[in-house]
Design an enzyme around this catalytic site. Structure first.
Site, mmCIF file in Angstrom:
data_model
loop_
_atom_site.group_PDB
_atom_site.id
_atom_site.type_symbol
_atom_site.label_atom_id
_atom_site.label_comp_id
_atom_site.label_asym_id
_atom_site.label_seq_id
_atom_site.Cartn_x
_atom_site.Cartn_y
_atom_site.Cartn_z
ATOM 1 N N SER A 14 0.943 -1.262 -0.491
ATOM 2 C CA SER A 14 0.094 -0.033 -0.104
ATOM 3 C C SER A 14 0.668 1.151 -0.603
ATOM 4 O O SER A 14 0.155 2.044 0.831
ATOM 5 C CB SER A 14 -0.777 0.202 1.340
ATOM 6 O OG SER A 14 -1.517 -1.211 1.576
ATOM 7 N N GLY A 18 1.093 1.512 -7.451
ATOM 8 C CA GLY A 18 0.246 2.121 -9.054
ATOM 9 C C GLY A 18 0.130 3.399 -9.285
ATOM 10 O O GLY A 18 0.444 3.667 -10.630
ATOM 11 N N GLU A 149 5.428 -15.417 -3.796
ATOM 12 C CA GLU A 149 4.703 -16.174 -5.050
ATOM 13 C C GLU A 149 5.303 -14.676 -5.881
ATOM 14 O O GLU A 149 4.656 -15.334 -7.000
ATOM 15 C CB GLU A 149 3.023 -15.668 -4.766
ATOM 16 C CG GLU A 149 2.625 -13.917 -4.095
ATOM 17 C CD GLU A 149 1.092 -14.186 -3.563
ATOM 18 O OE1 GLU A 149 0.370 -15.601 -3.880
ATOM 19 O OE2 GLU A 149 0.847 -13.311 -3.390
ATOM 20 N N LYS A 189 16.989 2.063 7.438
ATOM 21 C CA LYS A 189 17.539 0.789 7.170
ATOM 22 C C LYS A 189 16.445 0.001 6.412
ATOM 23 O O LYS A 189 16.981 -0.776 5.271
ATOM 24 C CB LYS A 189 17.455 0.153 8.848
ATOM 25 C CG LYS A 189 17.975 -0.645 8.447
ATOM 26 C CD LYS A 189 19.235 -0.861 8.684
ATOM 27 C CE LYS A 189 20.567 -0.397 9.969
ATOM 28 N NZ LYS A 189 21.812 -0.167 9.536
ATOM 29 N N THR A 191 14.718 0.307 3.948
ATOM 30 C CA THR A 191 14.858 0.635 2.452
ATOM 31 C C THR A 191 16.030 -0.051 2.501
ATOM 32 O O THR A 191 16.053 -0.527 0.666
ATOM 33 C CB THR A 191 15.597 2.454 2.353
ATOM 34 O OG1 THR A 191 13.826 2.696 2.413
ATOM 35 C CG2 THR A 191 16.000 2.466 0.808
ATOM 36 N N LYS A 223 23.503 8.392 2.225
ATOM 37 C CA LYS A 223 23.100 6.923 3.382
ATOM 38 C C LYS A 223 22.712 6.535 2.594
ATOM 39 O O LYS A 223 23.021 5.182 2.300
ATOM 40 C CB LYS A 223 22.587 7.195 4.445
ATOM 41 C CG LYS A 223 22.654 5.515 5.172
ATOM 42 C CD LYS A 223 22.488 7.132 6.745
ATOM 43 C CE LYS A 223 22.243 5.658 7.391
ATOM 44 N NZ LYS A 223 21.496 6.159 9.221
ATOM 45 N N GLY A 354 -23.024 -3.584 -7.695
ATOM 46 C CA GLY A 354 -23.202 -4.034 -6.195
ATOM 47 C C GLY A 354 -23.318 -5.219 -7.284
ATOM 48 O O GLY A 354 -24.698 -6.015 -7.795
ATOM 49 N N CYS A 381 -25.433 1.034 -12.603
ATOM 50 C CA CYS A 381 -25.136 -0.534 -13.026
ATOM 51 C C CYS A 381 -25.850 -0.478 -11.797
ATOM 52 O O CYS A 381 -27.086 -0.408 -11.874
ATOM 53 C CB CYS A 381 -23.611 -0.966 -12.583
ATOM 54 S SG CYS A 381 -23.146 -2.664 -13.553
ATOM 55 N N GLY A 383 -27.309 0.831 -9.322
ATOM 56 C CA GLY A 383 -28.146 1.915 -8.671
ATOM 57 C C GLY A 383 -29.086 2.042 -9.914
ATOM 58 O O GLY A 383 -29.798 3.191 -9.772
ATOM 59 N N HIS A 507 -20.634 1.627 -16.196
ATOM 60 C CA HIS A 507 -19.821 2.411 -15.646
ATOM 61 C C HIS A 507 -19.500 3.828 -16.263
ATOM 62 O O HIS A 507 -18.002 3.522 -16.275
ATOM 63 C CB HIS A 507 -19.189 0.803 -15.187
ATOM 64 C CG HIS A 507 -19.954 -0.108 -13.937
ATOM 65 N ND1 HIS A 507 -19.972 0.178 -12.653
ATOM 66 C CD2 HIS A 507 -20.439 -0.761 -13.864
ATOM 67 C CE1 HIS A 507 -20.439 -0.896 -12.500
ATOM 68 N NE2 HIS A 507 -21.085 -1.655 -13.305
ATOM 69 N N GLU A 509 -18.277 5.881 -14.291
ATOM 70 C CA GLU A 509 -16.550 5.868 -13.383
ATOM 71 C C GLU A 509 -15.542 6.181 -13.866
ATOM 72 O O GLU A 509 -14.057 5.818 -13.764
ATOM 73 C CB GLU A 509 -16.643 5.855 -11.936
ATOM 74 C CG GLU A 509 -17.161 3.895 -11.684
ATOM 75 C CD GLU A 509 -18.323 2.946 -12.575
ATOM 76 O OE1 GLU A 509 -18.824 3.666 -13.101
ATOM 77 O OE2 GLU A 509 -18.051 2.360 -11.623
HETATM 78 N N1 GLN Z 1 -25.901 -7.027 -9.586
HETATM 79 C C1 GLN Z 1 -26.313 -6.485 -10.686
HETATM 80 C C2 GLN Z 1 -26.369 -7.681 -12.136
HETATM 81 O O1 GLN Z 1 -25.538 -8.022 -12.342
HETATM 82 C C3 GLN Z 1 -25.415 -5.117 -10.861
HETATM 83 C C4 GLN Z 1 -23.884 -5.415 -10.666
HETATM 84 C C5 GLN Z 1 -23.356 -4.511 -11.118
HETATM 85 O O2 GLN Z 1 -24.244 -3.193 -10.490
HETATM 86 N N2 GLN Z 1 -21.817 -4.897 -11.495
HETATM 87 O O3 GLN Z 1 -26.907 -7.091 -13.165
#
Ligand code: GLN
Length: 540
Positions: A14, A18, A149, A189, A191, A223, A354, A381, A383, A507, A509
């Protein structure tokens, strides 16, 4: 000849490898170089698509439908590097390829081993990005030096200079110099030990980027240089940034990293200038307004789970000279309490993507609150599916309306699987994934935001708006303003009678950039700001 930069990390995870890799890409592009970005992840999952957001944070989706590590989001926000499936490899994917070849008899009876077979496959995956139109490939190695790994990856990048010449490769190692309060000292140290481990493997870093919360000072830098066997000017300090991640590229140029890389790799470049990055940082530090936006989700305490959403909100804020304060709300809490309490005073409500049941009813209540109180609502999505269910229950008079994801036998499946998806049983890469065209209805709010009649946006979902209910929704005031070109799939819904209510199946975003806010996020924050200002003027 394409040059290669490898970015490794040491001391702790962390550290922002990236971000640092993306920033290196950004400062090289400033010099007129054509850059390709890549991430190698040592875990065994074939891709992060099947991993829980708790484990992994957001899954970042590319145009080609690859489900990738969230660092690729940084790459895309900071650089213009085209990204594809080849931009992210995991151990699992490398091993899968080797094992498939073995099953096909491609190794002609030989013993298949980590060295050379796995390492060759890794090297091929890195070299694949090189080409006549690419000046520099920047490959970031996930994990921390010392992880078991990660060893095959380190061994592979150790070998690459032997294949293509040491002068064509640059090793950058990112470490931490912690400040010990009791000793009132920065400590070098860890590092030193981290670089020792790299050197045991056979990799001598050329550049050390040192994360620190206090200025490193000349003595510490000298150093580190001495004990780690690097030039003094190649010890680059990267102080914690107070305001924004977008300060990182400017800081690295101030410490001469772009010139150092260009000289070391013998690259022919024009002088760069950081004017627009500096201007961006200035705007971030000096906002004129402030709005509060509620993000109602279920991994709310885990900042990385909605990474690109938070970034896109920031980008839209920058475009409006507005600081966007995000109020993160746990969807389940809204099931137990009146949403008016948790959502009091917010200028906009966003429900992100989600999967699964948990929190769905809370999200529906948040959406209902936004719709009835005329608060700007942005559904992404899941939402969007939430908005469809909410309107069905409360405006269409269908109290049992649901998605078949949450209630398989509902009498009113307003969101459901379409016929062709029903046979899919394997997990991993089986959703509707990647860029798809969407045609916008003329004059709709979505079309006005985008300013063009057709757009391409990225998807990651299984369930869809049920076409059987189209007319009912239209009659109830939920317009379907974005559709697939064949008209079959509903991609955008909106409520024309509401100040700003837009919900999208894709999406957006993933396509927002700090200097080019996404049009829908831009519109959403604009509406939130308008509401904020109107309420402020009503209060006086
Ligand atoms: N769970 C929902 C679906 O599969 C929405 C997926 C999401 O929000 N990325 O359609």
């Amino acid at each position: 000849m394409t040059k290669h930069i490898f970015v490794t990390g040491g001391v702790v995870s962390s550290l922002g490898k990236g971000l640092t890799s993306a920033s290196i890409g950004a400062i090289l592009e400033r010099r007129g170089l054509r850059v390709r970005m890549q991430k190698l992840d040592p875990y065994i999952n074939v891709d992060p698509g099947t991993m829980s957001p708790y484990q992994h944070g957001e899954v970042y989706v590319l145009d080609d439908g690859a489900e990738t590590d969230l660092d690729l989001g940084h790459y895309e926000r900071f650089t213009n590097s085209p990204l594809s499936r080849d931009s992210n490899y995991t151990s699992g994917r490398i091993y899968l390829k080797v094992i498939e070849k073995e099953r096909q008899g491609k190794y002609l009876g030989g013993t298949v081993q980590v060295v050379p077979h796995i390492t060759d496959e890794i090297k091929a995956s890195v070299r694949k990005l090189a080409g006549p139109d690419v000046d520099v490939v920047i490959t970031e190695l996930g994990g921390t030096v010392g992880d078991i790994e990660g060893l095959p990856f380190l061994e592979a990048i150790r070998q690459i200079p032997l294949d293509i010449g040491r002068e064509n490769c640059l090793f950058v190692h990112l470490t931490l110099v912690p400040y010990l309060k009791a000793a009132r000292e920065l400590k070098t140290k860890p590092t030193q030990h981290s670089v020792q481990q790299l050197r045991e493997i056979g990799i001598q870093p050329d550049v050390l980027i040192v994360r620190t919360e206090r200025p490193l000072g000349r003595e510490n830098a000298e150093k580190i240089a001495l004990f780690c066997n690097v030039e003094k000017k190649a010890v680059i300090e990267e102080m914690d940034k107070e305001f924004s991640i977008y300060e990182v590229p400017v800081g690295l140029v101030e410490h001469g990293l772009d010139q150092l890389i260009v000289d070391r790799l013998g690259l022919q470049t024009r002088p760069g200038n950081m004017d627009d990055w500096e201007d961006l940082v200035h705007r971030i530090k000096n906002p004129q307004h402030e709005v509060t936006v509620a993000v109602v989700g279920k991994y709310i305490e885990h900042r990385d789970a909605y990474k690109s959403i938070y970034e896109a909100l920031d980008h839209a804020g920058i475009a409006h000279s507005t600081r966007v304060v995000v109020k993160r709300i746990e969807a389940e809490d809204l099931e137990r309490q009146d949403p008016a309490t948790a959502l009091a005073g917010v200028d906009g409500i966003l429900v992100p993507g989600g999967f699964g049941m948990r929190g769905v009813e809370g999200k529906i209540r948040a959406c209902q609150f936004a719709r009835t109180q005329k608060i700007p609502y942005f559904g992404i999505c899941l939402g969007m599916q939430i908005a469809v269910i909410e309107v069905a229950r409360n405006l269409l008079g269908l109290p049992d309306a649901n998605s078949t994801e949450f209630a398989a036998d509902t009498g009113n499946p307003v969101i459901c699987l379409l016929e062709e998806q029903k046979s899919v049983t394997t997990k991993g890469g089986t959703m509707r994934l990647g860029a798809q065209p969407c045609v916008l209805a003329e004059g709709s709010l979505a079309a006005r935001c985008y300013g063009v009649p057709e757009v391409s946006e990225r998807h990651r979902h299984r369930y869809e708006f049920n076409p059987d209910y189209r007319d009912q929704f239209t009659n109830a005031g939920l317009a379907q303003s974005g559709k697939s070109p064949d008209g079959k799939l509903v991609e955008v819904v909106e409520i024309p009678a509401h100040p700003w209510f837009v919900a999208v199946q894709f999406h957006p975003e993933f396509k927002s950039k700090p200097m080019q806010a996404h049009p829908l996020f831009h519109g959403f924050i604009g509406a939130a700001l308008a509401r904020h200002q109107e309420r402020a003027s009503n209060a006086t």
